[in-house]
Scaffold this motif. Structure first.
Motif, PDB file in Angstrom:
ATOM      1  N   GLU D  19      43.045  54.346  37.451  1.00  0.00           N
ATOM      2  CA  GLU D  19      43.796  53.127  37.124  1.00  0.00           C
ATOM      3  C   GLU D  19      45.029  53.008  37.996  1.00  0.00           C
ATOM      4  OE1 GLU D  19      44.417  54.417  32.876  1.00  0.00           O
ATOM      5  OE2 GLU D  19      46.466  53.819  33.378  1.00  0.00           O
ATOM      6  N   SER D  20      45.558  51.798  38.024  1.00  0.00           N
ATOM      7  CA  SER D  20      46.662  51.514  38.930  1.00  0.00           C
ATOM      8  C   SER D  20      47.512  50.399  38.319  1.00  0.00           C
ATOM      9  CB  SER D  20      46.059  51.062  40.270  1.00  0.00           C
ATOM     10  OG  SER D  20      47.055  50.585  41.107  1.00  0.00           O
ATOM     11  N   ALA D  21      48.805  50.561  38.359  1.00  0.00           N
ATOM     12  CA  ALA D  21      49.695  49.488  37.894  1.00  0.00           C
ATOM     13  C   ALA D  21      49.983  48.577  39.079  1.00  0.00           C
ATOM     14  CB  ALA D  21      50.988  50.066  37.345  1.00  0.00           C
ATOM     15  N   VAL D  22      49.797  47.275  38.897  1.00  0.00           N
ATOM     16  CA  VAL D  22      49.953  46.342  40.008  1.00  0.00           C
ATOM     17  C   VAL D  22      50.970  45.265  39.625  1.00  0.00           C
ATOM     18  CG1 VAL D  22      48.772  44.712  41.535  1.00  0.00           C
ATOM     19  CG2 VAL D  22      47.570  46.759  40.716  1.00  0.00           C
ATOM     20  N   GLU D  23      51.888  45.044  40.530  1.00  0.00           N
ATOM     21  CA  GLU D  23      52.912  44.016  40.321  1.00  0.00           C
ATOM     22  C   GLU D  23      52.373  42.686  40.848  1.00  0.00           C
ATOM     23  OE1 GLU D  23      56.344  43.390  38.431  1.00  0.00           O
ATOM     24  OE2 GLU D  23      55.715  45.456  38.927  1.00  0.00           O
ATOM     25  N   VAL D  24      52.331  41.666  40.009  1.00  0.00           N
ATOM     26  CA  VAL D  24      51.848  40.345  40.453  1.00  0.00           C
ATOM     27  C   VAL D  24      52.795  39.258  39.956  1.00  0.00           C
ATOM     28  CG1 VAL D  24      49.384  40.933  40.562  1.00  0.00           C
ATOM     29  CG2 VAL D  24      50.379  40.153  38.399  1.00  0.00           C
ATOM     30  N   GLU D  25      52.643  38.066  40.571  1.00  0.00           N
ATOM     31  CA  GLU D  25      53.495  36.958  40.130  1.00  0.00           C
ATOM     32  C   GLU D  25      53.023  36.399  38.793  1.00  0.00           C
ATOM     33  OE1 GLU D  25      53.953  33.841  43.048  1.00  0.00           O
ATOM     34  OE2 GLU D  25      54.194  35.396  44.610  1.00  0.00           O
ATOM     35  N   GLU D  26      53.946  35.846  38.067  1.00  0.00           N
ATOM     36  CA  GLU D  26      53.646  35.156  36.803  1.00  0.00           C
ATOM     37  C   GLU D  26      52.502  34.167  37.034  1.00  0.00           C
ATOM     38  OE1 GLU D  26      54.830  35.691  33.060  1.00  0.00           O
ATOM     39  OE2 GLU D  26      56.118  36.367  34.721  1.00  0.00           O
ATOM     40  N   GLY D  27      51.518  34.160  36.114  1.00  0.00           N
ATOM     41  CA  GLY D  27      50.437  33.162  36.204  1.00  0.00           C
ATOM     42  C   GLY D  27      49.330  33.505  37.188  1.00  0.00           C
ATOM     43  N   THR D  28      49.398  34.678  37.782  1.00  0.00           N
ATOM     44  CA  THR D  28      48.336  35.109  38.700  1.00  0.00           C
ATOM     45  C   THR D  28      46.986  35.074  37.994  1.00  0.00           C
ATOM     46  OG1 THR D  28      49.801  36.515  39.991  1.00  0.00           O
ATOM     47  CG2 THR D  28      47.467  37.127  39.973  1.00  0.00           C
ATOM     48  N   THR D  29      45.944  34.590  38.683  1.00  0.00           N
ATOM     49  CA  THR D  29      44.597  34.587  38.099  1.00  0.00           C
ATOM     50  C   THR D  29      43.873  35.879  38.490  1.00  0.00           C
ATOM     51  OG1 THR D  29      43.575  33.575  40.013  1.00  0.00           O
ATOM     52  CG2 THR D  29      44.408  32.062  38.306  1.00  0.00           C
ATOM     53  N   VAL D  30      42.719  36.088  37.843  1.00  0.00           N
ATOM     54  CA  VAL D  30      41.896  37.238  38.183  1.00  0.00           C
ATOM     55  C   VAL D  30      41.541  37.210  39.674  1.00  0.00           C
ATOM     56  CG1 VAL D  30      39.591  38.237  37.848  1.00  0.00           C
ATOM     57  CG2 VAL D  30      40.957  37.570  35.858  1.00  0.00           C
ATOM     58  N   ALA D  31      41.150  36.039  40.168  1.00  0.00           N
ATOM     59  CA  ALA D  31      40.761  35.922  41.576  1.00  0.00           C
ATOM     60  C   ALA D  31      41.913  36.308  42.495  1.00  0.00           C
ATOM     61  CB  ALA D  31      40.292  34.495  41.871  1.00  0.00           C
ATOM     62  N   GLN D  32      43.106  35.870  42.142  1.00  0.00           N
ATOM     63  CA  GLN D  32      44.267  36.182  42.982  1.00  0.00           C
ATOM     64  C   GLN D  32      44.588  37.680  42.954  1.00  0.00           C
ATOM     65  OE1 GLN D  32      46.795  33.307  41.068  1.00  0.00           O
ATOM     66  NE2 GLN D  32      46.648  31.840  42.774  1.00  0.00           N
ATOM     67  N   LEU D  33      44.430  38.262  41.785  1.00  0.00           N
ATOM     68  CA  LEU D  33      44.645  39.709  41.679  1.00  0.00           C
ATOM     69  C   LEU D  33      43.649  40.463  42.563  1.00  0.00           C
ATOM     70  CD1 LEU D  33      45.875  42.273  40.321  1.00  0.00           C
ATOM     71  CD2 LEU D  33      44.054  42.063  38.612  1.00  0.00           C
ATOM     72  N   LEU D  34      42.370  40.029  42.500  1.00  0.00           N
ATOM     73  CA  LEU D  34      41.344  40.711  43.292  1.00  0.00           C
ATOM     74  C   LEU D  34      41.650  40.601  44.780  1.00  0.00           C
ATOM     75  CD1 LEU D  34      38.026  39.756  41.473  1.00  0.00           C
ATOM     76  CD2 LEU D  34      39.104  42.022  41.608  1.00  0.00           C
ATOM     77  N   LYS D  35      42.118  39.439  45.174  1.00  0.00           N
ATOM     78  CA  LYS D  35      42.449  39.234  46.576  1.00  0.00           C
ATOM     79  C   LYS D  35      43.557  40.210  47.004  1.00  0.00           C
ATOM     80  CE  LYS D  35      42.816  35.587  49.919  1.00  0.00           C
ATOM     81  NZ  LYS D  35      43.306  34.231  50.224  1.00  0.00           N
ATOM     82  N   LYS D  36      44.532  40.339  46.164  1.00  0.00           N
ATOM     83  CA  LYS D  36      45.631  41.262  46.434  1.00  0.00           C
ATOM     84  C   LYS D  36      45.126  42.712  46.515  1.00  0.00           C
ATOM     85  CE  LYS D  36      50.226  42.580  45.074  1.00  0.00           C
ATOM     86  NZ  LYS D  36      51.476  42.155  44.460  1.00  0.00           N
ATOM     87  N   LEU D  37      44.242  43.061  45.550  1.00  0.00           N
ATOM     88  CA  LEU D  37      43.714  44.434  45.529  1.00  0.00           C
ATOM     89  C   LEU D  37      42.887  44.741  46.765  1.00  0.00           C
ATOM     90  CD1 LEU D  37      42.510  44.784  41.830  1.00  0.00           C
ATOM     91  CD2 LEU D  37      44.364  46.093  42.922  1.00  0.00           C
ATOM     92  N   SER D  38      42.171  43.720  47.261  1.00  0.00           N
ATOM     93  CA  SER D  38      41.242  43.977  48.366  1.00  0.00           C
ATOM     94  C   SER D  38      41.976  44.270  49.665  1.00  0.00           C
ATOM     95  CB  SER D  38      40.262  42.815  48.525  1.00  0.00           C
ATOM     96  OG  SER D  38      40.950  41.688  49.010  1.00  0.00           O
ATOM     97  N   LEU D  39      43.269  43.989  49.700  1.00  0.00           N
ATOM     98  CA  LEU D  39      44.041  44.382  50.873  1.00  0.00           C
ATOM     99  C   LEU D  39      44.031  45.902  50.983  1.00  0.00           C
ATOM    100  CD1 LEU D  39      47.080  41.934  50.533  1.00  0.00           C
ATOM    101  CD2 LEU D  39      45.020  41.721  51.972  1.00  0.00           C
ATOM    102  N   GLY D  40      44.182  46.562  49.843  1.00  0.00           N
ATOM    103  CA  GLY D  40      44.159  48.028  49.843  1.00  0.00           C
ATOM    104  C   GLY D  40      42.750  48.596  49.817  1.00  0.00           C
ATOM    105  N   PHE D  41      41.856  47.895  49.163  1.00  0.00           N
ATOM    106  CA  PHE D  41      40.481  48.392  48.975  1.00  0.00           C
ATOM    107  C   PHE D  41      39.479  47.333  49.415  1.00  0.00           C
ATOM    108  CE2 PHE D  41      43.109  50.095  45.425  1.00  0.00           C
ATOM    109  CZ  PHE D  41      43.191  51.396  45.874  1.00  0.00           C
TER     110      PHE D  41
END
Lengths: 82, 141, 141, 82
Positions: D19-41
């Motif tokens: 597991e990983s704690a991820v800092e995101v902006e208010e109102g981020t959607t699942v798709a936006q989170l995945l996009k952010k994660l895919s930068l690392g993975f």
């Protein structure tokens, strides 16, 4: 010649016996044996049962041989609830 | 693997007896004595068998299953005698590589047992017993 | 009755836990670790779960069965961790008055588990392990 | 805001973490989170998985809230052999 007749479930209780040795003529068929038995046990006339000869389902036309084991097989009901 | 017995039935060793390394699926059917029948309280059941023929027919069911599904690992145990409510009267176990054939073959075995295996049960109520009769077979064999 | 656990699975108490006097039929499915996969020798399996969600989904399967068949007595236990060949990974038990709904509901439960319950297995061979993936779900929920 | 991301099976091994704690902006959607994660993975781009939010399957459009638990769910394979 002689055959052994076996009764099960309601027929065992009805006839008051599990098995019976029956004297029949050479070449007697299952049907003829049943007719003879029904003189003593009229309920055997209803034919709501099958017949097995030597532990295998048999037809009414099957001729019997000395020593055969004939069984009256009412509709089976093993397993769990109906 | 095909037995009519007066002894209590324990599914666990029966399962172990059919299980092989190639199997992923084991389907077990237990027939259990019900406490109610047609709204009436059942005290106990009496099961009676034409034992020699019944065991022969159980073996035949195993052969039918082998032919239909190429499933070889089948056990059919039927208990007879006086059985109290909640007691297991029938154990059918089918072990197979995959679940589809295991379910189909186990269900088939129970259906077939109720068609051709000469075993009968008497439901005993407070005011007496009644022999249960299944459907008569449509044609004689 | 709906559990994901690291402990060994024993079907017998699970059956006793769902059995009632009104039941005549108990169908049990055991999922067992196979010694072979695609012709290769399996050393062992590693099962992993998203436990909180998996147990929630197991409960949901029980609810689906209650709605479809009015069958209430269902148990679903999945073991996780390292499991050797021949070891039971899954126990599904359905008890019901009659066998038809017991077979149908048990089969349904296993099918459904393989669709929606977040549990995964890794087959470990002599030369390494492979995560098995089921069919991707066609639509997202 | 912060969300917790959980990885299972091949993704747990791939990311080297459960597991990983991820800092995101208010109102981020699942798709936006995945996009952010895919930068690392980068493997998270293939989308051969579903998403759960707080232990329930979720859509890509679902907006996230602080403290949500987001799980990457590869095709499940419990039970016996495939």
């Amino acid at each position: 010649m002689q055959v052994k007749v076996r009764f099960f479930a309601r027929y065992r209780e009805m006839t008051g016996q599990g098995e019976s040795a029956v004297e029949v003529e050479e070449g007697t068929t299952v049907a003829q044996l049943l007719k003879k038995l029904s003189l003593g046990f009229p309920e055997l006339d209803n034919r709501h049962f099958l017949i097995a000869v030597n532990a295998e389902y048999a037809t009414l036309e099957q001729p019997l041989r000395h020593g055969d084991e004939v069984a009256i097989i009412p509709p089976v009901s093993g397993g769990e609830g109906v | 693997m095909f037995k009519v017995t007066e002894a209590p039935l324990d599914p666990q060793p029966i399962v172990q007896g059919v299980l092989k390394e190639s199997h992923g699926a084991v389907v077990t059917f237990l027939g259990v004595v019900r406490g109610w029948s047609g709204g009436r309280r059942v005290l106990y059941m009496e099961y009676e068998a034409y034992k020699e023929m019944a065991e022969k027919k159980l073996v035949e069911i195993g052969q039918e299953i082998r032919q239909r599904w190429q499933v070889e690992d089948v056990a059919l145990y039927h208990r007879v005698g006086r059985l109290e409510v909640g007691v297991t009267s029938l154990v059918v176990v089918v072990a197979a590589p995959h679940r589809g054939e295991a379910f189909a073959a186990c269900h088939y075995a129970v259906d077939r047992l109720k068609e051709i295996v000469p075993i009968w049960k008497k439901e005993v109520f407070e005011d007496g017993g009644v022999w249960v009769e299944g459907e008569p077979m449509l044609e004689e064999k």
